[in-house]
Design an enzyme around this catalytic site. Sequence first.
Site, short mmCIF file in Angstrom:
data_model
loop_
_atom_site.label_atom_id
_atom_site.label_comp_id
_atom_site.label_asym_id
_atom_site.label_seq_id
_atom_site.Cartn_x
_atom_site.Cartn_y
_atom_site.Cartn_z
CG ASP A 1 -31.38 -104.62 -18.92
OD1 ASP A 1 -32.19 -104.62 -18.23
OD2 ASP A 1 -30.43 -104.24 -19.79
C1 GLC Z 1 -30.28 -101.42 -19.42
C2 GLC Z 1 -30.75 -100.48 -19.13
C3 GLC Z 1 -32.17 -101.13 -20.43
C4 GLC Z 1 -32.20 -100.72 -21.69
C5 GLC Z 1 -30.87 -101.49 -22.34
C6 GLC Z 1 -30.15 -101.55 -23.40
O1 GLC Z 1 -28.82 -101.57 -19.07
O2 GLC Z 1 -31.91 -101.73 -18.36
O3 GLC Z 1 -33.87 -100.78 -19.67
O4 GLC Z 1 -33.47 -101.25 -22.61
O5 GLC Z 1 -29.75 -102.11 -21.85
O6 GLC Z 1 -29.86 -100.58 -23.76
#
Ligand code: GLC
Length: 750
Positions: A284
């Site tokens: 993430d």
């Molecule tokens: C965010 C989220 C995730 C998302 C990623 C990219 O922090 O936790 O669900 O897909 O970053 O935006």
Amino acid sequence: MTNYKLVFAITFAALLSSCGGNKNTSSMTKEEIIEYRVDTLLSQMTLEEKLGQMNQLSFSSIEALQPAIEAGKVGSILNTEDAKTVNALQHIAVEKSRLHIPLLMSRDVIHGFKTIFPIPLGQGATFDPALVQKGARIAAVEASSTGIRWTFSPMVDIARDARWGRMAEGYGEDPYLTSLMGAATVRGYQTADLSDPTAMAACVKHFVGYGAAESGLDYNSTFIPERQLRNVYLPSFKASVDAGALTVMTSFNDNDGVPSTGNTFILKDILRNEWGFNGFVVTDWGSTSGLIVHGFATDAYDAAMKSINAGVDMEMVSGAILANGAKLIDDKRISMGEIDRAVSNILRVKFSLGLFENPYTDETSPSVMYTPDHLKAAKKSAIESAILLKNDGVLPLKKSVKRVLVVGPLADAPYEQMGTWVFDGEKEHTITPLAALKEMYGDRVKVTYMSVLDYSRDRNTSKISAAVSAARRADVILAFVGEESFLSGEAHCLADLNLVGAQKEMLRALGKTATPLVTVVMAGRPLTIGDELAESAAVLYSFHPGTMGGPALAELLMGDASPSGRTPVTFPRMVGQEPIYYARHQVERPANENEVLLYDIPVGSSQTSTGCRSFYLDAGKDALVPFGFGLTYTTFKYGEVHISSSEVGVKDTLTLSTTLTNTGKVAGTEVVQLYVQDCVGSVTRPMKELKRFRRVTLQPGESQKVSFQLPVSDLAYWTYPMVYKVEPGDFKAWISPNSKVGTPISFVVK
Ligand code: GLC
């Protein structure tokens, strides 16, 4: 052949010849050819280029990114917004980098790209996987037309605590429902032909257990024992991986002290060794460096090492692997085998998507955004996602209604109506309930609109009295309340689930008038609306319905459509009941039906005078609204449940059936649900678990036999000791309209 294809063909031929790669691939399967191409390309890559593939950057500008792309230091970019930009970045990668490896362009397309569907929690309420799959397909068609070939969806985190803002992004509390919806979303994005230019790689997230964040507080620790992980939190991920998901994203939480981005047990033991997943794992946002903040790694060098060794393949934006990979290899803290594993997984996805043959997006093709078909599907999804929680008969609105008062901060809030996680949807395309009602009523009905509150958190009560006066001159009040979109989603948790601002005061005042009050809630989570249920003649609940929410709700209110949504999560009476869910384990002292509650306990009662059982003195033992609940505009009668055999073996399949009758005056759609209880286990078992459901539409007076096939193997679970199997013994089954009611039928597994 356009020049980039020629470039790649020449390069590929050179690659093949330079490493004895002149193998005859004609007898190979598609998968074997991809593996061969992966191996051939990998053998030509420098360590720096390999680390580059493991590196994902967020879009800033073409100029800023060009040097790194040319140098082969970027494998993927997220947050591009248009085909022209994507093609410009891709030209740099394909034509200027040494090995011409295309970039994988990605974006959060969570519930639609331009045409916004209900938030996933609302799509869960449809209990209609086919419709969810269609919505994902439409999102992929729209997003891929801008060059996006990878999205960070579906989110299949099981969520049982409405304080957690991200409950909005998943399909609710139940592993079975979430599994079907996650798999449907993967199929919708990816289709059966990954090289189709409208195919978009899915990313199943957030692996794993993120929804169990302690106290419903986002990013908080989780403490899920392995058995609960396997029985509750992993099944929806396995269903999505089995549906062919190409990627998986690690979650921010540490479980039992181990952050997912450094968790070998889930990333290797389970995902790879048990499930055979052969796509790639992305962290993430910044989650590799997040290991330092967790106190799980000392610095970026340590964090990169722990991520790679745990099984991470691609790092989202924190750059620790690119910066430290070479030194980690020199220091023998990671092996080249781990790097090759990661890069092979990434290249495999890129080859599967056909990016080497078709890296560019056609910028001249006509727009596919907001087409009539897309909007029609979005409206159908919004209709099926709406849940009728109460109706004293005021709905559907009668033809005799001539004066409608529309109030509330969500009646005409095009941005808020789209809900959380909307980056590309445009509020200008949203049709609000007010606009739809005016359109549909025309001049036949006088529609008066008073927002009363300017936004959901508005605490200014000064306009309530005028609304009360106006209500007295109306035949019905339609109040649209709930949450601004900001109040749910990532990092947006609430410790109080009552309607915010002065919404409660507004509804209470209107509810006291003689004019029937219809309350429509738009929210990203279940709210504690016990008072509003009591004060309203009818309540229609809509988890942020998206672009077409207005026409959908208007048609439902006017009877041009019939409500069929069912609660995908349990609604608490009080926030203190959270986490709350129907599949509780069988406890030693369950509550009785009629416990004496707080204000009915005689003063001076002795400590044990009301017994010792599992319930709250103030909230009682029950939810406000159970899982699987929803009313329609008709009534249904369930016949006796029949079972094909009352004694079965583990290899048998049970048939359970009942006759459903529409006993009302209008057609309606019932979501018939099959629950099963494993009465005795080597560990305590849930009081019931959803095992099947089906949407059944019947005309007035019509009856239909509804049968479910249930292989006994579907009753397997992770037992004590940790073995996945069906344990013989007594079971009960219900075929019912929701998780709370129904008469069980018993059977025995030998
Ligand atoms: C965010 C989220 C995730 C998302 C990623 C990219 O922090 O936790 O669900 O897909 O970053 O935006």
